[in-house]
Design a protein around this motif. Structure first.
Motif, PDB file in Angstrom:
ATOM      1  N   LEU A   4       0.802  -1.221   0.000  1.00 48.39           N
ATOM      2  CA  LEU A   4       0.000   0.000   0.000  1.00 48.39           C
ATOM      3  C   LEU A   4       0.834   1.270   0.000  1.00 48.39           C
ATOM      4  N   PRO A   5       1.875   1.427   0.786  1.00 48.17           N
ATOM      5  CA  PRO A   5       2.676   2.665   0.730  1.00 48.17           C
ATOM      6  C   PRO A   5       3.310   2.878  -0.643  1.00 48.17           C
ATOM      7  N   ILE A   9       2.739   6.120  -3.057  1.00 45.23           N
ATOM      8  CA  ILE A   9       3.881   6.890  -3.567  1.00 45.23           C
ATOM      9  C   ILE A   9       3.860   6.922  -5.085  1.00 45.23           C
ATOM     10  N   LEU A  10       3.556   5.801  -5.721  1.00 45.78           N
ATOM     11  CA  LEU A  10       3.481   5.728  -7.176  1.00 45.78           C
ATOM     12  C   LEU A  10       2.378   6.640  -7.711  1.00 45.78           C
ATOM     13  N   ALA A  11       1.231   6.677  -7.046  1.00 45.37           N
ATOM     14  CA  ALA A  11       0.128   7.547  -7.464  1.00 45.37           C
ATOM     15  C   ALA A  11       0.525   9.017  -7.320  1.00 45.37           C
ATOM     16  N   LEU A  12       1.202   9.370  -6.251  1.00 43.96           N
ATOM     17  CA  LEU A  12       1.652  10.747  -6.050  1.00 43.96           C
ATOM     18  C   LEU A  12       2.674  11.152  -7.113  1.00 43.96           C
ATOM     19  N   LEU A  13       3.584  10.256  -7.448  1.00 47.58           N
ATOM     20  CA  LEU A  13       4.563  10.547  -8.495  1.00 47.58           C
ATOM     21  C   LEU A  13       3.890  10.725  -9.853  1.00 47.58           C
ATOM     22  N   ALA A  17       4.004  14.084 -12.037  1.00 44.20           N
ATOM     23  CA  ALA A  17       4.460  14.076 -13.427  1.00 44.20           C
ATOM     24  C   ALA A  17       3.414  14.708 -14.350  1.00 44.20           C
ATOM     25  N   ALA A  18       2.146  14.414 -14.126  1.00 44.78           N
ATOM     26  CA  ALA A  18       1.083  14.999 -14.946  1.00 44.78           C
ATOM     27  C   ALA A  18       1.016  16.513 -14.752  1.00 44.78           C
TER      28      ALA A  18
END
Length: 131
Positions: A4-5, A9-13, A17-18
């Motif tokens: 989950l962490p 983190i991947l979603a925030l990155l 980026a977007a």
């Protein structure tokens, strides 16, 4: 649960980026001769139809400076437009009211090329004369 962490983190990155791509991404340039998009026409420009206002601004930036018998206004070079007294603004008004309305736009461009700001006291009147 240990994954989950990493997903957060991947979603925030991905969101970062977007956002960066949106802020710094290149916009597609319209084809030459294409009228400006967004409903804004070059009617504010005195150039031939279909020529973009940005092109007009670029051309005027490299053009020779034209004086309108107003060399004395060069002493205000570098001054902010909101930093003029009424007496100083009157000097600009004296020049502006002695010219033809169709010359006002060229005069304002000339002032800009010379680094002289039009006083705030006269901006509305200059715009009315340019219309």
């Amino acid at each position: 649960m240990e994954v989950l962490p990493y997903i957060v983190i991947l979603a925030l990155l991905a969101a970062l980026a977007a956002a960066l791509k949106k802020m710094f991404g290149r916009k597609a340039l319209p084809a030459e001769g294409t009228p400006p998009q967004g409903g804004e026409a070059c009617a504010t420009c005195s150039s031939p139809a279909g020529k973009c206002l940005q092109e007009c601004a670029l051309e005027s930036a490299v053009a020779d400076v034209e004086y309108f018998d107003d060399e004395e206004l060069d002493r205000f070079k570098g001054r902010r437009s909101d930093d003029y007294t009424d007496d100083e603004a009157a000097q600009f008004a004296e020049v502006m009211y002695t010219m033809k309305p169709e010359e006002v736009k060229d005069w304002v461009v000339s002032l800009g090329l010379r680094g002289v700001s039009l006083p705030d006291q006269l901006k509305d009147e200059a715009m009315l004369l340019m219309e």
